[in-house]
Design a protein around this motif. Structure first.
Motif, mmCIF file in Angstrom:
data_model
loop_
_atom_site.group_PDB
_atom_site.id
_atom_site.type_symbol
_atom_site.label_atom_id
_atom_site.label_comp_id
_atom_site.label_asym_id
_atom_site.label_seq_id
_atom_site.Cartn_x
_atom_site.Cartn_y
_atom_site.Cartn_z
ATOM 1 N N LEU A 105 1.979 -4.464 8.759
ATOM 2 C CA LEU A 105 3.101 -3.889 8.146
ATOM 3 C C LEU A 105 3.272 -4.647 6.772
ATOM 4 O O LEU A 105 3.551 -5.812 6.630
ATOM 5 C CB LEU A 105 4.198 -3.936 9.008
ATOM 6 N N GLU A 108 2.728 -1.201 -0.122
ATOM 7 C CA GLU A 108 1.588 -0.208 -0.490
ATOM 8 C C GLU A 108 0.655 -1.594 -1.317
ATOM 9 O O GLU A 108 0.945 -2.031 -2.247
ATOM 10 C CB GLU A 108 1.854 0.870 -1.543
ATOM 11 N N ASP A 124 -4.465 -0.891 12.517
ATOM 12 C CA ASP A 124 -3.693 -0.082 11.647
ATOM 13 C C ASP A 124 -2.834 -0.759 10.406
ATOM 14 O O ASP A 124 -2.649 -1.870 10.689
ATOM 15 C CB ASP A 124 -2.696 0.891 12.519
ATOM 16 N N TYR A 125 -2.638 -0.074 9.298
ATOM 17 C CA TYR A 125 -1.772 -0.499 8.275
ATOM 18 C C TYR A 125 -0.650 0.366 8.203
ATOM 19 O O TYR A 125 -0.968 1.481 7.662
ATOM 20 C CB TYR A 125 -2.548 -0.769 7.023
ATOM 21 N N LEU A 126 0.544 -0.145 8.315
ATOM 22 C CA LEU A 126 1.656 0.773 8.135
ATOM 23 C C LEU A 126 2.476 0.124 6.979
ATOM 24 O O LEU A 126 2.622 -0.875 6.751
ATOM 25 C CB LEU A 126 2.567 0.598 9.193
ATOM 26 N N THR A 127 2.637 1.247 5.980
ATOM 27 C CA THR A 127 3.465 0.966 4.759
ATOM 28 C C THR A 127 5.007 0.803 4.875
ATOM 29 O O THR A 127 5.316 1.585 5.782
ATOM 30 C CB THR A 127 3.224 2.048 3.824
ATOM 31 N N ALA A 128 5.520 -0.437 4.523
ATOM 32 C CA ALA A 128 6.993 -0.630 5.194
ATOM 33 C C ALA A 128 7.683 0.330 4.102
ATOM 34 O O ALA A 128 7.347 0.383 2.846
ATOM 35 C CB ALA A 128 7.167 -1.973 4.792
ATOM 36 N N ALA A 130 8.574 1.132 7.728
ATOM 37 C CA ALA A 130 7.941 1.990 8.888
ATOM 38 C C ALA A 130 9.230 1.967 10.020
ATOM 39 O O ALA A 130 9.694 1.276 10.328
ATOM 40 C CB ALA A 130 6.820 1.202 9.598
ATOM 41 N N THR A 131 9.147 3.425 10.305
ATOM 42 C CA THR A 131 10.230 3.800 11.364
ATOM 43 C C THR A 131 9.658 3.335 12.877
ATOM 44 O O THR A 131 8.475 2.829 12.982
ATOM 45 C CB THR A 131 10.158 5.363 11.453
ATOM 46 N N ARG A 134 7.058 5.232 14.265
ATOM 47 C CA ARG A 134 5.622 5.055 13.750
ATOM 48 C C ARG A 134 4.939 3.775 14.302
ATOM 49 O O ARG A 134 3.961 3.713 14.789
ATOM 50 C CB ARG A 134 5.753 5.175 12.302
ATOM 51 N N VAL A 135 5.724 2.789 14.353
ATOM 52 C CA VAL A 135 5.497 1.511 14.943
ATOM 53 C C VAL A 135 5.046 1.599 16.405
ATOM 54 O O VAL A 135 4.106 1.188 16.807
ATOM 55 C CB VAL A 135 6.555 0.301 14.785
#
Length: 164
Positions: A105, A108, A124-128, A130-131, A134-135
């Protein structure tokens, strides 16, 4: 005539194929790695409320020692603005032969850097920011993927023994 893509033909894996009954399975062990402000995010309370056993780490050395002692099911890791420490962590996890599901997390960082994270072992890569949903979704999918990998690895080992 309608053209079908591979995702149109794919059948989803039914729940339970790679899992035991929930009552028989221990709660997933989840390691959180990141700075103090990352550790205080409310989304992590939701993970604990969802049944995950959460351990928190602010130092990479402590995280790696804990992984060696008690391998986690998943690692949620904060990515700093300069992601080099995360690449080092992913390489160290590979050296330890960790099969933990790693979800990153962070900010970008661009498609090339995200691709490198995935190539180096992240699920996975989540852009902060993140809800929570989504997590949780990434974590659920990552853990299913991990279970499938472990099942294939175990079957491969059994096959090698039979063939020997």
């Amino acid at each position: 005539m309608t053209s079908l893509t591979s995702s149109d033909r794919a059948r989803p894996i039914p729940d339970g194929v790679f899992t035991q009954h929930q009552a028989d399975r221990p709660s997933p062990c989840l390691f959180l790695a990141g700075g103090a402000s990352f550790q205080r995010k409310k989304v992590w309370d939701g993970l604990e409320a969802s049944g995950y056993i959460v351990s928190r780490f602010t130092e990479p050395a402590a995280l790696l020692a804990a992984i060696s002692a008690t391998p986690p099911d998943a690692i949620l890791c904060e990515v700093p603005a300069e992601p080099e420490p995360v690449f080092e962590l992913l390489n160290q996890l590979a050296e330890l032969e960790s099969d933990a599901c790693v979800i990153l997390l962070g900010p970008e960082i661009g498609a090339d850097q995200v691709a490198r994270c995935l190539k180096d072992g992240a699920f996975d890569y989540l852009t902060a920011p993140a809800t929570a949903s989504r997590v949780l979704d990434a974590l659920r999918k990552g853990l299913l993927n991990r279970q499938a990998f472990q099942a294939v690895r175990d079957l491969s080992g059994q096959l090698a023994q039979v063939n020997a």
